[in-house]
Motif scaffolding. Structure first.
Motif, short mmCIF file in Angstrom:
data_model
loop_
_atom_site.label_atom_id
_atom_site.label_comp_id
_atom_site.label_asym_id
_atom_site.label_seq_id
_atom_site.Cartn_x
_atom_site.Cartn_y
_atom_site.Cartn_z
N ARG A 125 9.16 8.10 -9.95
CA ARG A 125 7.92 7.37 -9.65
C ARG A 125 8.10 5.86 -9.88
O ARG A 125 7.55 5.04 -9.14
CB ARG A 125 6.77 7.90 -10.51
CG ARG A 125 6.35 9.33 -10.17
CD ARG A 125 5.07 9.71 -10.88
NE ARG A 125 4.74 11.12 -10.67
CZ ARG A 125 4.07 11.57 -9.62
NH1 ARG A 125 3.64 10.73 -8.69
NH2 ARG A 125 3.80 12.87 -9.50
N ILE A 126 8.85 5.53 -10.91
CA ILE A 126 9.13 4.10 -11.16
C ILE A 126 9.94 3.52 -10.01
O ILE A 126 9.65 2.42 -9.51
CB ILE A 126 9.88 3.94 -12.50
CG1 ILE A 126 9.02 4.43 -13.66
CG2 ILE A 126 10.28 2.48 -12.70
CD1 ILE A 126 9.72 4.37 -15.00
N LEU B 100 0.82 -1.20 0.00
CA LEU B 100 0.00 0.00 0.00
C LEU B 100 0.87 1.27 0.00
O LEU B 100 0.60 2.23 -0.73
CB LEU B 100 -0.92 0.00 1.22
CG LEU B 100 -1.84 1.21 1.39
CD1 LEU B 100 -2.76 1.37 0.19
CD2 LEU B 100 -2.66 1.08 2.68
N GLY B 101 1.92 1.26 0.79
CA GLY B 101 2.82 2.40 0.84
C GLY B 101 3.51 2.67 -0.49
O GLY B 101 3.67 3.83 -0.89
N ALA B 102 3.89 1.60 -1.20
CA ALA B 102 4.53 1.75 -2.51
C ALA B 102 3.58 2.43 -3.50
O ALA B 102 3.99 3.30 -4.27
CB ALA B 102 4.97 0.38 -3.04
N ALA B 103 2.31 2.04 -3.46
CA ALA B 103 1.32 2.63 -4.37
C ALA B 103 1.12 4.12 -4.08
O ALA B 103 1.04 4.95 -5.00
CB ALA B 103 0.00 1.88 -4.25
N ASN C 64 3.26 6.25 -2.62
CA ASN C 64 4.46 6.99 -2.99
C ASN C 64 4.59 7.20 -4.49
O ASN C 64 4.95 8.29 -4.96
CB ASN C 64 5.71 6.27 -2.48
CG ASN C 64 6.12 6.71 -1.08
OD1 ASN C 64 7.00 6.12 -0.47
ND2 ASN C 64 5.48 7.74 -0.56
N ALA C 65 4.26 6.17 -5.26
CA ALA C 65 4.37 6.29 -6.72
C ALA C 65 3.40 7.32 -7.28
O ALA C 65 3.68 7.95 -8.31
CB ALA C 65 4.13 4.93 -7.37
N ALA C 66 2.25 7.50 -6.60
CA ALA C 66 1.24 8.44 -7.09
C ALA C 66 1.31 9.80 -6.42
O ALA C 66 0.46 10.66 -6.67
CB ALA C 66 -0.16 7.84 -6.86
N ALA C 67 2.31 10.05 -5.58
CA ALA C 67 2.37 11.26 -4.77
C ALA C 67 2.41 12.53 -5.62
O ALA C 67 3.09 12.60 -6.64
CB ALA C 67 3.59 11.22 -3.86
#
Length: 499
Positions: free
Chosen positions: A200-201, A121-124, A126-129
């Motif tokens: 983001r990647i 969940l955290g990875a998702a 951060n990538a969309a921040a």
């Protein structure tokens, strides 16, 4: 001899278990929990040097990079920027303390699953921040994931691995941490070339190690000790048979586990309160000292900020990221060496060799930077000396990789009696993550003010911790967990607390 104590040269009770394919696969899947910690360590430092990341979120740092006369040691000195990295570890500290009680209630396997889910969940996020608030929220979720897995995974490995090979299998956790670091550094080296959204990647690919631990946790059984603690005796017997093989004396080992658990349940006192009693003093001291000293080696901040450090000593952006890749690869190779030597030569031997190596390297780096960049650190470092710093950092990383790296996870996971094992591991992980927060939040400011003296500071602590290990840590190689108390009862100092 100081620090000698009682040493078991081989397993006192090995129960006839063999190195089965099942135990290898089970431990490999569990150890993959280290991937998420390693990936975050490697990815953070690289992302925070990317201009495409700094410009929208940290414009002051980005403008500072454009100033040619800026003191290189102070280039990244920003408390908001370091908060992006360090915020994760506050959440990890809280999660690791909660995980101690949660593990006792639902088992190691479920806690590892929770760790994978929250990290995903955290990875998702951060990538969309799109702002700093989303970045920090994502980091907090990543922290919960790391706190859960760091608490459960090393204990899982120690409880499942055969005593003869426990050190090698528990080293697997640090091995996967190192793999995560190397993969993250390679990822940063590739994504920095993608203008605008490469960062983001880098942050979003944290979902890959999270998926790995989720899959692994779904496919492995819980540990026999955890199952016995929760009254699931038949499942504990089946789990033992699965990992030990048909030739092992399953009933004898199960009997010892049941006895250890029953002894631990005779007192209604909570594990966190119990660990404060005098007879548990050696374990409490090690639960605090081992993670504290590991942090004070300086490796965490070097691992996090290696791209920043290499930029500081004169490498360009791409060269700095490649330097971080090399550093991570050396660390990974040294952990492989540790895997094959920790159960052959023992824990203390590796601590001594690695400690001496780290001291020499830190002193040498401090001297080079002090002598060649001037008292204010504003003189350019010649290319040859910059390469020398990289070589010394690699040698330092290797020394850490076959000593404090894996052993700081092995020792806490194997020394605690079953009645305080979850509490002891929780304390150890909480201190580790708490000090990681402090160091990642303060390191860039420290580098700006202490300059080359930063490395001398860590070298001094390396001297202190090496002396502590020599005097106070008994050798635990090959000792079954159920018989670990005998090691401390025969130690020259700790015996006064246990007798």
């Amino acid at each position: 001899m100081a620090g000698g104590g009682f040493v078991v040269n081989g397993p006192a009770t090995d129960y006839g278990g063999r190195l089965t394919a099942s135990v290898i696969i089970t431990c490999m899947m569990a150890a993959s929990g280290g991937l998420i910690f390693g990936y975050d360590i490697g990815i953070s430092g690289g992302v925070t040097t990317m201009e495409s990341f700094l410009k929208p979120f940290f414009p002051k740092v980005w403008r500072r990079m454009a100033e040619a006369k800026q003191n290189e040691f102070c280039l990244y000195d920003s408390q908001v920027l370091t908060a992006f990295t360090s915020s994760l570890y506050i959440a990890g500290l809280v999660a690791s303390l909660v995980a101690g009680r949660l593990t006792k209630a639902v088992g190691r396997q479920v806690v590892m699953l929770l760790g994978g889910l929250t990290f995903l969940l955290g990875a998702a996020i951060n990538a969309a921040a799109v702002n700093i608030a989303m970045l920090i929220l994502g980091r907090l979720m990543l922290g919960f994931g790391i706190g859960f897995t760091n608490q459960a995974t090393p204990v899982y490995l120690a409880e499942v691995a055969p005593p003869r090979w426990r050190g090698a299998f528990t080293t697997g956790f640090q091995f996967f941490i190192a793999i995560g670091v190397v993969v993250a550094n390679f990822t940063n080296y590739g994504t920095v070339r993608i203008p605008g959204w490469g960062w983001r990647i880098s942050l979003g690919l944290a979902a890959a190690p999270a998926s790995a631990i989720l899959l692994g946790a779904l496919l492995i059984p819980d540990t026999p000790s955890s199952l016995v603690q929760r009254g699931k005796l038949d499942r504990a017997r089946a789990a033992l048979r699965r990992v030990r093989g048909p030739a092992a004396d399953i009933e004898a080992e199960l009997k010892d586990i049941v006895q250890a658990v029953e002894d631990s349940m005779k007192s209604e006192e909570g594990a966190f309160r119990r660990i404060l009693r005098r007879e548990y003093r050696p374990y409490l001291v090690m639960a605090v000292a081992i993670p504290t000293f590991q942090q004070l080696t300086g490796i965490i901040v070097i691992a996090f900020f290696s791209p920043v450090l290499f930029r500081t000593v004169g490498f360009g952006s791409n060269a700095a990221l490649m330097g971080a890749v090399i550093l991570g690869a050396v660390n990974l190779g040294s952990i492989v060496v540790s895997t094959f030597t920790v159960d052959r030569f023992g824990r203390k031997f590796l601590f001594m060799i690695g400690g001496a190596q780290m001291i020499l390297c830190q002193v040498a780096v401090s001297w080079i930077l002090g002598a060649k960049t001037g008292p204010e650190g504003d003189a350019a470092l010649a290319r040859g000396y910059a390469v020398a710093v990289l070589v010394l950092m690699c040698a330092f990383s290797a020394g850490f990789g076959w000593s404090w790296g894996p052993l700081s996870w092995i020792i806490p996971s194997e020394i605690f009696p079953v009645e305080i094992r979850s509490a002891g591991q929780s304390i150890s992980v909480a201190i580790n993550l708490g000090l990681t927060f402090v160091q990642t939040q303060t390191f860039l400011a420290m580098l700006c003010r202490f300059k080359h003296g930063t490395f001398a500071y860590f070298a001094a602590w390396d001297v202190v911790m090496t002396a502590f290990i020599a005097a106070f840590l008994p050798e635990t190689r090959g000792v079954p967990l159920e018989l670990m108390r005998s090691v401390w009862e025969h130690h020259w100092y700790w015996s006064r607390f246990l007798k």
